[in-house]
Design an enzyme around this catalytic site. Sequence first.
Site, PDB file in Angstrom:
ATOM      1  N   GLU A  79      20.659 -42.568  12.812  1.00 54.46           N
ATOM      2  CA  GLU A  79      20.397 -41.230  12.242  1.00 54.46           C
ATOM      3  C   GLU A  79      20.816 -40.154  13.253  1.00 54.46           C
ATOM      4  O   GLU A  79      21.406 -39.137  12.888  1.00 54.46           O
ATOM      5  CB  GLU A  79      18.918 -41.070  11.909  1.00 54.46           C
ATOM      6  CG  GLU A  79      18.417 -41.982  10.810  1.00 54.46           C
ATOM      7  CD  GLU A  79      16.959 -41.719  10.483  1.00 54.46           C
ATOM      8  OE1 GLU A  79      16.695 -41.155   9.412  1.00 54.46           O
ATOM      9  OE2 GLU A  79      16.085 -42.058  11.309  1.00 54.46           O
ATOM     10  N   TYR A  93      15.399 -12.434   2.532  1.00 57.02           N
ATOM     11  CA  TYR A  93      15.506 -13.893   2.331  1.00 57.02           C
ATOM     12  C   TYR A  93      16.748 -14.451   3.014  1.00 57.02           C
ATOM     13  O   TYR A  93      16.798 -15.642   3.339  1.00 57.02           O
ATOM     14  CB  TYR A  93      15.430 -14.279   0.846  1.00 57.02           C
ATOM     15  CG  TYR A  93      16.252 -13.445  -0.111  1.00 57.02           C
ATOM     16  CD1 TYR A  93      17.636 -13.471  -0.069  1.00 57.02           C
ATOM     17  CD2 TYR A  93      15.624 -12.638  -1.065  1.00 57.02           C
ATOM     18  CE1 TYR A  93      18.392 -12.710  -0.947  1.00 57.02           C
ATOM     19  CE2 TYR A  93      16.372 -11.879  -1.946  1.00 57.02           C
ATOM     20  CZ  TYR A  93      17.759 -11.908  -1.882  1.00 57.02           C
ATOM     21  OH  TYR A  93      18.499 -11.146  -2.744  1.00 57.02           O
ATOM     22  N   VAL A 138      10.475 -35.410  10.154  1.00 52.29           N
ATOM     23  CA  VAL A 138      10.637 -34.269   9.237  1.00 52.29           C
ATOM     24  C   VAL A 138       9.396 -33.371   9.305  1.00 52.29           C
ATOM     25  O   VAL A 138       9.469 -32.168   9.075  1.00 52.29           O
ATOM     26  CB  VAL A 138      10.906 -34.723   7.787  1.00 52.29           C
ATOM     27  CG1 VAL A 138      12.360 -35.046   7.591  1.00 52.29           C
ATOM     28  CG2 VAL A 138      10.023 -35.875   7.368  1.00 52.29           C
ATOM     29  N   GLU A 139       8.246 -33.961   9.652  1.00 53.42           N
ATOM     30  CA  GLU A 139       7.030 -33.158   9.826  1.00 53.42           C
ATOM     31  C   GLU A 139       7.257 -32.077  10.891  1.00 53.42           C
ATOM     32  O   GLU A 139       6.839 -30.930  10.741  1.00 53.42           O
ATOM     33  CB  GLU A 139       5.851 -34.042  10.280  1.00 53.42           C
ATOM     34  CG  GLU A 139       5.278 -34.950   9.229  1.00 53.42           C
ATOM     35  CD  GLU A 139       6.046 -36.270   9.085  1.00 53.42           C
ATOM     36  OE1 GLU A 139       7.211 -36.351   9.534  1.00 53.42           O
ATOM     37  OE2 GLU A 139       5.477 -37.203   8.496  1.00 53.42           O
ATOM     38  N   ARG A 196      -8.934  10.037   3.486  1.00 53.30           N
ATOM     39  CA  ARG A 196      -7.829  10.461   4.358  1.00 53.30           C
ATOM     40  C   ARG A 196      -6.690  10.999   3.492  1.00 53.30           C
ATOM     41  O   ARG A 196      -6.275  10.356   2.526  1.00 53.30           O
ATOM     42  CB  ARG A 196      -7.326   9.271   5.176  1.00 53.30           C
ATOM     43  CG  ARG A 196      -5.979   9.477   5.851  1.00 53.30           C
ATOM     44  CD  ARG A 196      -6.088  10.451   7.019  1.00 53.30           C
ATOM     45  NE  ARG A 196      -4.788  10.832   7.525  1.00 53.30           N
ATOM     46  CZ  ARG A 196      -4.114  10.164   8.454  1.00 53.30           C
ATOM     47  NH1 ARG A 196      -4.612   9.079   8.974  1.00 53.30           N
ATOM     48  NH2 ARG A 196      -2.944  10.610   8.875  1.00 53.30           N
ATOM     49  N   ARG A 211      -7.717  15.405  10.092  1.00 52.11           N
ATOM     50  CA  ARG A 211      -7.979  14.292   9.182  1.00 52.11           C
ATOM     51  C   ARG A 211      -9.431  13.824   9.257  1.00 52.11           C
ATOM     52  O   ARG A 211     -10.057  13.905  10.311  1.00 52.11           O
ATOM     53  CB  ARG A 211      -7.016  13.137   9.435  1.00 52.11           C
ATOM     54  CG  ARG A 211      -7.118  12.362  10.715  1.00 52.11           C
ATOM     55  CD  ARG A 211      -6.304  12.897  11.908  1.00 52.11           C
ATOM     56  NE  ARG A 211      -4.939  13.289  11.678  1.00 52.11           N
ATOM     57  CZ  ARG A 211      -3.886  12.496  11.869  1.00 52.11           C
ATOM     58  NH1 ARG A 211      -4.047  11.276  12.282  1.00 52.11           N
ATOM     59  NH2 ARG A 211      -2.682  12.952  11.683  1.00 52.11           N
ATOM     60  N   ASP A 217      -8.466   8.423  10.861  1.00 55.77           N
ATOM     61  CA  ASP A 217      -7.145   7.869  11.174  1.00 55.77           C
ATOM     62  C   ASP A 217      -7.357   6.520  11.848  1.00 55.77           C
ATOM     63  O   ASP A 217      -8.139   6.420  12.805  1.00 55.77           O
ATOM     64  CB  ASP A 217      -6.420   8.837  12.136  1.00 55.77           C
ATOM     65  CG  ASP A 217      -5.012   8.387  12.449  1.00 55.77           C
ATOM     66  OD1 ASP A 217      -4.370   7.780  11.568  1.00 55.77           O
ATOM     67  OD2 ASP A 217      -4.542   8.664  13.569  1.00 55.77           O
ATOM     68  N   ASP A 221      -5.066   3.621  13.592  1.00 58.26           N
ATOM     69  CA  ASP A 221      -3.728   3.221  14.049  1.00 58.26           C
ATOM     70  C   ASP A 221      -3.780   1.808  14.617  1.00 58.26           C
ATOM     71  O   ASP A 221      -4.677   1.490  15.414  1.00 58.26           O
ATOM     72  CB  ASP A 221      -3.221   4.174  15.143  1.00 58.26           C
ATOM     73  CG  ASP A 221      -2.821   5.531  14.584  1.00 58.26           C
ATOM     74  OD1 ASP A 221      -2.555   5.612  13.372  1.00 58.26           O
ATOM     75  OD2 ASP A 221      -2.792   6.495  15.367  1.00 58.26           O
TER      76      ASP A 221
HETATM   77  N1  LIG Z   1       1.377   0.862  14.555  1.00 56.24           N
HETATM   78  C1  LIG Z   1       1.156   1.658  13.506  1.00 56.24           C
HETATM   79  N2  LIG Z   1      -0.115   1.992  13.147  1.00 56.24           N
HETATM   80  C2  LIG Z   1      -0.328   2.819  12.085  1.00 56.24           C
HETATM   81  N3  LIG Z   1       0.653   3.359  11.317  1.00 56.24           N
HETATM   82  C3  LIG Z   1       1.917   3.045  11.646  1.00 56.24           C
HETATM   83  C4  LIG Z   1       2.236   2.205  12.742  1.00 56.24           C
HETATM   84  N4  LIG Z   1       3.575   2.089  12.826  1.00 56.24           N
HETATM   85  C5  LIG Z   1       4.098   2.794  11.850  1.00 56.24           C
HETATM   86  N5  LIG Z   1       3.116   3.392  11.112  1.00 56.24           N
HETATM   87  C6  LIG Z   1       3.380   4.240   9.950  1.00 56.24           C
HETATM   88  O1  LIG Z   1       3.169   5.569  10.311  1.00 56.24           O
HETATM   89  C7  LIG Z   1       2.930   6.305   9.124  1.00 56.24           C
HETATM   90  C8  LIG Z   1       2.115   7.550   9.443  1.00 56.24           C
HETATM   91  O2  LIG Z   1       0.835   7.128   9.868  1.00 56.24           O
HETATM   92  P1  LIG Z   1      -0.293   8.187  10.196  1.00 56.24           P
HETATM   93  O3  LIG Z   1      -0.334   9.219   9.102  1.00 56.24           O
HETATM   94  O4  LIG Z   1      -1.544   7.434  10.497  1.00 56.24           O
HETATM   95  O5  LIG Z   1       0.332   8.858  11.494  1.00 56.24           O
HETATM   96  P2  LIG Z   1      -0.435   9.751  12.500  1.00 56.24           P
HETATM   97  O6  LIG Z   1      -1.689   9.026  12.893  1.00 56.24           O
HETATM   98  O7  LIG Z   1      -0.599  11.128  11.957  1.00 56.24           O
HETATM   99  O8  LIG Z   1       0.572   9.825  13.731  1.00 56.24           O
HETATM  100  P3  LIG Z   1       0.785   8.779  14.893  1.00 56.24           P
HETATM  101  O9  LIG Z   1       1.611   7.664  14.305  1.00 56.24           O
HETATM  102  O10 LIG Z   1       1.506   9.569  15.943  1.00 56.24           O
HETATM  103  O11 LIG Z   1      -0.574   8.310  15.353  1.00 56.24           O
HETATM  104  C9  LIG Z   1       2.172   5.338   8.217  1.00 56.24           C
HETATM  105  O12 LIG Z   1       2.596   5.482   6.891  1.00 56.24           O
HETATM  106  C10 LIG Z   1       2.483   3.967   8.766  1.00 56.24           C
HETATM  107  O13 LIG Z   1       3.168   3.159   7.832  1.00 56.24           O
HETATM  108  N1  LIG Z   2      -6.956  14.327  20.461  1.00 53.78           N
HETATM  109  C1  LIG Z   2      -6.263  13.717  19.488  1.00 53.78           C
HETATM  110  N2  LIG Z   2      -5.056  14.179  19.166  1.00 53.78           N
HETATM  111  C2  LIG Z   2      -4.338  13.551  18.193  1.00 53.78           C
HETATM  112  C3  LIG Z   2      -4.858  12.448  17.530  1.00 53.78           C
HETATM  113  C4  LIG Z   2      -6.140  11.983  17.885  1.00 53.78           C
HETATM  114  O1  LIG Z   2      -6.662  10.967  17.318  1.00 53.78           O
HETATM  115  N3  LIG Z   2      -6.812  12.638  18.877  1.00 53.78           N
HETATM  116  N4  LIG Z   2      -4.112  11.797  16.602  1.00 53.78           N
HETATM  117  C5  LIG Z   2      -2.886  12.203  16.328  1.00 53.78           C
HETATM  118  C6  LIG Z   2      -2.081  11.431  15.392  1.00 53.78           C
HETATM  119  O2  LIG Z   2      -2.607  10.206  15.186  1.00 53.78           O
HETATM  120  C7  LIG Z   2      -2.284  13.388  16.914  1.00 53.78           C
HETATM  121  N5  LIG Z   2      -3.096  14.010  17.882  1.00 53.78           N
END
Ligand SMILES: Nc1ncnc2c1ncn2[C@@H]1O[C@H](COP(=O)(O)OP(=O)(O)OP(=O)(O)O)[C@@H](O)[C@H]1O
Ligand SMILES: Nc1nc2c(c(=O)[nH]1)N=C(CO)CN2
Length: 321
Positions: free
Chosen positions: A28, A60, A79-80, A214, A223, A226, A228
Amino acid sequence: MSPAGTARDRIVLRGVRGRGFHGVFEHERREGQDFVVDVELAVDLTAAGASDDLADTVNYGEIGAAVLARIEGEPQDLVERLAELVAADALAHAAVDEVTVTVHKPQAPVGVPFDDVLVTVVRSRAPVPAVVAVGANLPWGSSGPAETLASAVEALGHHPALAVEARSVVVESDPVGGPPDQPVFANAVVLLRTALSPASLLRELHAVEAAFDRRREVRWGARTLDLDLVQYGDPGQDADVRSASPRLTLPHPRAHERAFVLLPWLDADPEARLRTDDGVVPVADLLARVDTTGVRVPPRPAVADGPDPAPDPDPDESEQA
Ligand SMILES: Nc1ncnc2c1ncn2[C@@H]1O[C@H](COP(=O)(O)OP(=O)(O)OP(=O)(O)O)[C@@H](O)[C@H]1O
Ligand SMILES: Nc1nc2c(c(=O)[nH]1)N=C(CO)CN2
């Protein structure tokens, strides 16, 4: 049933065929034979269905090329093992929650007449650490920003696919960027553990933001909440996900320069590390490089109730003495 938060949509690629040299027997390894692979990906297709943008899904063609490279690549005995490697490649995509891989070996040395021999593996993600920065600078109903952060962290903790492992102190921070005259922010960092894909985790974070009303109207505008996604996976083990997609950039492209993220993050995890253009750097070092004057840590509450401290001597009286 899929675990909560895991995608129910599917992308299926069947019958990727190539010549490989996998197998236990010497003939093989020498002569090779055909291998045929089917891949089924659990991916949330809602965003791509709405945007019509390839960046919002898994290509894809990329999956097919990776499968063929494994078929034609380094020979494996089993194959596993081949199926396991294909599954791991698929799970490296930020949008894939689960994968099912079937490897067929229709010319296998079975020793009896047969139609096909195949193995199927079903793989989901192992839970990994994720770092989420939370912020708010508008009231939500009767709740002030710091209270909203506490409620949001509670909501994350109730999510069946998320475990909250640590949360930082809530800091008060001056707004960075965005329209002038915004209220000050409450900011904190939460350390999670999850088996959701990065894309599904972001979708669940957005759902929590939406539950707290939000609205996205102005970039960096005020906001109610938020959330992130700062980092997904452990960069110390070279196991963090990196993504350049604007929909989900990882690690978060501005986290390394934000005192309002770094300071609470270090409070939640003194050993924290973040991948940057300079490599994987301790958050303590990043914090030492940024201006922290706009970020205020509330005083720690007293450890235990004790007698009131002696009042300062009245300066007028001391002068008279
Ligand atoms: N690591 C991440 N975390 C959160 N959002 C993200 C990330 N990377 C890209 N995005 C995109 O960023 C877009 C804007 O997000 P959001 O409105 O929370 O931004 P923001 O908090 O105002 O700014 P910042 O991105 O500077 O913190 C979202 O639609 C999301 O899809
Ligand atoms: N101090 C502070 N500033 C900001 C913040 C936040 O969470 N704290 N978030 C932002 C966009 O995510 C932009 N600026």
